[in-house]
Every structure is written in structure tokens, then in C-alpha cells.
Design an enzyme around this catalytic site. Structure first.
Site, PDB file in Angstrom:
ATOM      1  N   ARG A  44       0.815  -1.208   0.000  1.00 22.33           N
ATOM      2  CA  ARG A  44       0.000   0.000   0.000  1.00 22.33           C
ATOM      3  C   ARG A  44       0.855   1.268   0.000  1.00 22.33           C
ATOM      4  NH1 ARG A  44      -3.192   2.021  -2.591  1.00 22.33           N
ATOM      5  NH2 ARG A  44      -4.188  -0.022  -2.545  1.00 22.33           N
ATOM      6  N   LYS A  60       0.756  24.972  -4.078  1.00 22.00           N
ATOM      7  CA  LYS A  60      -0.456  24.313  -3.579  1.00 22.00           C
ATOM      8  C   LYS A  60      -0.259  22.803  -3.624  1.00 22.00           C
ATOM      9  CE  LYS A  60      -3.390  28.142  -5.069  1.00 22.00           C
ATOM     10  NZ  LYS A  60      -4.432  28.604  -6.020  1.00 22.00           N
ATOM     11  N   LYS A  99       2.711  39.906  -3.304  1.00 19.20           N
ATOM     12  CA  LYS A  99       1.300  39.664  -3.559  1.00 19.20           C
ATOM     13  C   LYS A  99       0.463  40.836  -3.041  1.00 19.20           C
ATOM     14  CE  LYS A  99       0.016  35.316  -2.925  1.00 19.20           C
ATOM     15  NZ  LYS A  99      -0.101  34.784  -4.297  1.00 19.20           N
ATOM     16  N   GLU A 113       2.529  40.522  -8.240  1.00 23.96           N
ATOM     17  CA  GLU A 113       1.187  40.076  -8.615  1.00 23.96           C
ATOM     18  C   GLU A 113       0.244  41.266  -8.653  1.00 23.96           C
ATOM     19  OE1 GLU A 113      -1.017  36.564  -6.664  1.00 23.96           O
ATOM     20  OE2 GLU A 113      -1.904  38.359  -5.751  1.00 23.96           O
ATOM     21  N   ASP A 138      -3.313  38.154 -12.206  1.00 22.85           N
ATOM     22  CA  ASP A 138      -4.135  37.216 -11.441  1.00 22.85           C
ATOM     23  C   ASP A 138      -5.621  37.443 -11.689  1.00 22.85           C
ATOM     24  OD1 ASP A 138      -4.483  35.130  -9.494  1.00 22.85           O
ATOM     25  OD2 ASP A 138      -5.077  36.665  -8.044  1.00 22.85           O
TER      26      ASP A 138
END
Length: 290
Positions: free
Chosen positions: A108, A143, A175, A204, A225
Site C-alpha cells: 500500500r 499548492k 502579492k 502580482e 491574477d
């Protein structure tokens, strides 16, 4: 085409698998495999093959090196495919020989790693094969599942994709939450470049009204974005004219369907969390042979 903003994750090592493999080992069998040790002698030898039940791109085979150590070197592996190789339904990717109890013990864990990483490399390859040929640089994001960052980005590379920054230390990205504390992008860009010379700096923006400020900020990359297609086209044309040395990147819920509309912007990067955060396990099976 360039395969990374900073450095490509073109290979991984034993160490990159080791911590996760040991966690998986302890999680999967904290005491004993009560089924296998009840049914089989520890001396019983067997063989197993990892077979493809659907086509794909292999990734994650390095997990076997760690699992072999964890079983006390009671299994041996023969590889018929290497990471990054394509395979068809029904092909055998690798074979394992040794203690049957050990083979069942690692089954597994082996499948979880290879099915997950091969799922990422296969999905990436599907996207790159269609849209990378149109001049888009298909990029991953941060992510990723905690702890799996480097392996997931390696899987993207194996699938033909390109790597964005690996972590917060490798490259700066200013950002919206950073820009909220400044009246212009130029000051934070200069601060970062002064403190960390040689590091790429990305800015961004999420509106055309921010474009001129970003274009003359000194940034190496400008990220558009969640721009609409008309605004993307206008911004792309302005940046190519006013800041020709700046890389342009698109982001914001990018799926393969949305890539078709972006494919006219050759030379741009497209960051896709989709490659890693919505992946599915590829259908592979470990089949024991008598």
C-alpha cells in the site's frame, strides 16, 4: 523551452522520500501485519509485478529504495520503466522479489506514492502536450500536500511541466497583501533586490490599473491574477511594448479548458495549482505471482 523560474526539480534523492516513507511505514503498521504473519511463513519467497491498468507517465519509483531498507533488505526490485517514461495499459513497470510478508507489507505504501505522483505527472503531460506546444510555460504552484512539495514538483517536471519557486526562500513574490502596505510596487521590489541581490522578484496584480506601476517597478516577473481575457490581451500587449524583458505569468483558477483561450500569448507562463491540488491516483496494481 525553459523548465523553471529558478531551478528545475529534475531529480530527487533518497532523502526526499525518506521522512515521508518512514511516516507512512509507522502509520500503516504500528505493530504487526496481523493478516500476513498469520497466513505466511517469514521465509516464504514470492514475486510481484506493478502493472498499469491505464496509460500514464511514471513517477515515484525511487520510493522502492527506502522501502527496501525498511524491510531489512528482504526485497529486490527490477525496474522496466524509469521516472518520466510513458506506459500503456497492461505494461509492467517494475517487479519485486523476496519475502512475501515484506512485499505485502510495502504494497500500500508503494502504491500510494507511485499512484499519486504518477497521477500528477500524467495530468501534467496531458496539459503540456497540448498547450506547451503553443509556447506556454506550464508552471506548478506551492499548492501541494504538506511534506510532498518537492516530490509533487518533481512529478510535474517528469510530466514535462515547469517548476515555479520551490519555497518562500528561493524567489520573492509580492502579492496583494504585501502591496496593501505600500503606495507603489517599486519600493518593495527595490527593498528585496537590495537585500537579496540576484533573486528573482515577481509582482502580482489583479487589475489593469496596477499595470503601469508594476511594469516600471523593476520586477522580473509580472503575474496577472484572475484577469479577464480582454484585460489579459491588453495587459500582455502593453507589457511586451513597455517592458519587453519582463516575464508575464497568468494565474487564477486556470484549468485546461481556460488554457485554450490563453494559448495565443506565446512565451507567457501559466501557473496551475490544478496540476497538484486536484490530482487523482493513477490506476496501478501490484499483483502477486506464485
Amino acid at each position: 523551452m525553459k523548465r523553471a523560474y529558478t531551478r528545475p526539480i529534475s531529480s530527487v534523492s533518497y532523502k526526499d522520500y525518506e521522512i515521508l516513507a518512514k511516516l507512512a511505514w509507522a502509520e500503516d503498521c504500528p505493530d504487526e501485519d496481523i493478516t500476513s504473519i498469520s497466513l505466511f511463513s517469514p521465509d516464504l519467497q514470492a514475486s510481484a509485478k506493478l502493472n498499469a491498468r491505464e496509460p500514464g507517465i511514471l513517477c515515484g519509483s525511487g520510493i522502492l529504495e527506502v522501502l527496501n531498507i525498511l524491510t531489512g533488505n528482504t526485497i529486490q526490485t527490477e525496474h522496466f520503466k524509469k521516472d518520466g517514461d510513458p506506459f500503456r495499459t497492461g505494461e509492467t513497470l517494475l517487479a519485486i522479489r523476496g519475502s512475501l510478508v515484506s512485499i505485502l507489507r510495502v504494497e500500500r505504501i508503494l502504491l500510494n506514492f507511485i499512484q499519486y505522483l504518477s497521477g500528477i505527472s500524467t495530468r501534467t503531460n496531458e496539459v503540456v502536450s497540448k498547450y506547451g506546444q503553443k509556447g506556454l510555460m506550464i508552471l506548478d504552484t506551492r499548492k501541494t500536500l504538506p511534506g510532498y512539495r518537492k516530490l509533487a514538483k518533481y512529478a510535474v517536471f517528469c510530466g514535462g511541466g515547469s517548476n515555479h519557486r520551490l519555497d518562500l526562500s528561493e524567489m520573492a513574490m509580492i502579492k496583494d497583501n504585501h502591496l496593501a502596505m505600500y503606495s507603489s510596487a517599486k519600493e518593495p521590489v527595490q527593498k528585496i533586490k537590495s537585500r537579496f541581490p540576484g533573486r528573482l522578484v515577481e509582482v502580482e496584480i489583479d487589475a489593469l490599473s496596477q499595470l503601469e506601476d508594476a511594469a516600471f517597478s523593476g520586477a522580473d516577473v509580472i503575474l496577472l491574477d484572475n484577469f479577464s481575457l480582454p484585460d489579459t490581451k491588453e495587459a500582455f500587449e502593453i507589457l511586451k511594448r513597455t517592458a519587453p524583458g519582463v516575464l508575464v505569468e497568468f494565474s487564477g483558477g486556470i484549468t485546461p479548458e481556460k488554457l485554450e483561450a490563453l494559448s495565443e500569448f506565446s512565451g507567457a507562463g501559466v501557473s496551475m495549482g490544478y496540476l497538484t491540488h486536484t490530482t487523482r491516483f493513477l490506476d496501478l496494481g501490484l499483483d502477486i505471482e506464485h
